[in-house]
Design a protein around this motif. Structure first.
Motif, PDB file in Angstrom:
ATOM      1  N   GLU A 176       0.856  -1.192   0.000  1.00  0.00           N
ATOM      2  CA  GLU A 176       0.000   0.000   0.000  1.00  0.00           C
ATOM      3  C   GLU A 176       0.890   1.239   0.000  1.00  0.00           C
ATOM      4  O   GLU A 176       1.860   1.310   0.754  1.00  0.00           O
ATOM      5  CB  GLU A 176      -0.908   0.000   1.228  1.00  0.00           C
ATOM      6  N   ARG A 235      -4.478   2.251  -4.569  1.00  0.00           N
ATOM      7  CA  ARG A 235      -3.370   2.729  -3.747  1.00  0.00           C
ATOM      8  C   ARG A 235      -2.379   1.616  -3.443  1.00  0.00           C
ATOM      9  O   ARG A 235      -1.785   1.574  -2.366  1.00  0.00           O
ATOM     10  CB  ARG A 235      -3.906   3.307  -2.433  1.00  0.00           C
ATOM     11  N   HIS A 236      -2.199   0.724  -4.390  1.00  0.00           N
ATOM     12  CA  HIS A 236      -1.290  -0.397  -4.180  1.00  0.00           C
ATOM     13  C   HIS A 236      -0.397  -0.610  -5.398  1.00  0.00           C
ATOM     14  O   HIS A 236      -0.806  -0.355  -6.537  1.00  0.00           O
ATOM     15  CB  HIS A 236      -2.066  -1.696  -3.909  1.00  0.00           C
ATOM     16  N   LEU A 291      -7.348  -1.900  -6.934  1.00  0.00           N
ATOM     17  CA  LEU A 291      -6.575  -1.431  -5.781  1.00  0.00           C
ATOM     18  C   LEU A 291      -5.842  -0.153  -6.175  1.00  0.00           C
ATOM     19  O   LEU A 291      -4.687  -0.186  -6.597  1.00  0.00           O
ATOM     20  CB  LEU A 291      -5.589  -2.511  -5.329  1.00  0.00           C
ATOM     21  N   THR A 317      -1.165   5.876  -7.189  1.00  0.00           N
ATOM     22  CA  THR A 317      -0.316   4.807  -7.710  1.00  0.00           C
ATOM     23  C   THR A 317       0.343   5.188  -9.027  1.00  0.00           C
ATOM     24  O   THR A 317       1.542   4.957  -9.229  1.00  0.00           O
ATOM     25  CB  THR A 317      -1.144   3.522  -7.894  1.00  0.00           C
TER      26      THR A 317
END
Length: 332
Positions: free
Chosen positions: A279, A308-309, A306, A284
């Motif tokens: 994370e 923010r990964h 996802l 990102t």
């Protein structure tokens, strides 16, 4: 009526695409390839290209069967694991059927289900097929053999099939595998090219009952495993036990990377294979672009839902050190 096709799925391992656009040499942390592959003494023999492959792949399946204690009739092969995912879905699903997929996971399950005319659901009790990626991509979540056996029993009781993707288990803990289990409601998928670091060859294989394998092989296009891939695979399976050294080295480097990630204040999912889901405290796409300027390519996980990964592969110690230095320079 022309079928409305789903959008193509995003994948990692696009380092060649970036190089063609002037990025130069990049360290590719976006593809989960064994950084410590066994040394296979294999040299391509151009003369094998003079003939069609044996589309029954009898010699290859015999070697795979001996490696895992399965009969050759219980083995399917394909041009990478994705071909077998699609062949299985085409053989086992159709309009009106549903497949249970729990995100975030490998996007090609959904693609194969939709192309077969079926639909996806998160309700296992209405599914004809249940997908499980073990270890899961991208999270690294890992189920033990007893846990997967219980899931298989529950799935079979509902009259459904368990599609068990073990593409990364060879670099995790193969003792938890179900490759040796013959069950009429089970298909186990494997990938050779990740563990032996030859993704360009494209070779996947799987296990099921002879009846299930016959259905999958009927749907699979003929001659999709080329003779170079067949030749390499046979030699690799003869050296299959040497992957133990790879697992030990990966585990050490994975621990080192996790310690450094924690030191940077980054949260990550407990990893089990040769990749880590991290994370990040920023957009990102911004971090991915900054890392590219440091010649580091990581997996943007927005396509997994996802935003923010990132997912980073475990590579050699020197390469992992360069990743941490680049993160230090790029994080806010």
């Amino acid at each position: 009526m022309r079928q409305n096709l789903p959008e193509r799925m995003e994948h990692g391992g696009r380092v060649r695409w970036h190089r063609t656009r002037g990025r130069g040499e990049l360290l590719d942390f976006s593809a989960n390839i064994n950084p410590y592959p066994p040394d296979i003494s294999w040299t391509p023999d151009p003369s094998v290209l003079n003939d069609y492959p044996d589309d029954r792949y009898e010699a290859l399946k015999e070697v795979i069967g001996r490696t895992f204690g399965r009969d050759a009739a219980e083995v399917a092969v394909g041009n990478g694991s994705i071909e077998l995912i699609r062949a299985f879905c085409s053989a086992m699903l159709g309009p009106g059927d549903a497949a249970c997929i729990t995100p975030p996971t490998f996007a090609e399950y959904e693609m194969a289900v939709l192309l077969a005319g079926a639909r996806c659901t998160d309700e296992s009790n209405e599914a004809a097929v249940r997908f499980l990626c073990n270890p899961n991509n991208p999270t690294g979540a890992f189920h033990t053999r007893p846990e997967v056996l219980r899931l298989l029993a529950a799935t079979a009781e509902q009259g459904a099939y368990l599609f068990l993707d073990e593409a990364f288990i060879e670099l995790s803990d193969p003792r938890q595998s179900l490759a040796d289990v013959s069950h009429e409601n089970l298909f186990v998928l494997r990938s050779l090219t990740k563990s032996f670091a030859v993704p360009g060859i494209r070779f996947g294989y799987g296990f099921g009952t002879p009846e299930l394998i016959e259905r999958v092989e009927t749907v699979r296009l003929p001659w999709t495993v080329n003779t170079f891939a067949e030749s390499f695979a046979i030699e690799a399976f003869r050296n299959y036990d040497t992957l133990e050294e790879s697992r030990e080295k990966i585990a050490r480097e994975r621990g080192w990377l996790c310690d450094r990630m924690a030191g940077l204040g980054l949260a990550y999912e407990p990893p089990s294979a040769n990749y880590i889901l991290v994370e990040v405290p920023m957009e990102t796409e911004v971090l991915v672009e900054r890392l590219l300027r440091h010649d580091i390519l990581v997996r943007d996980c927005r396509s997994f839902g996802l935003p923010r990964h990132i997912r980073v592969a475990v590579r050699t110690h020197e390469e992992n050190r360069q990743l941490i230095e680049a993160l230090e320079a790029c994080l806010p």
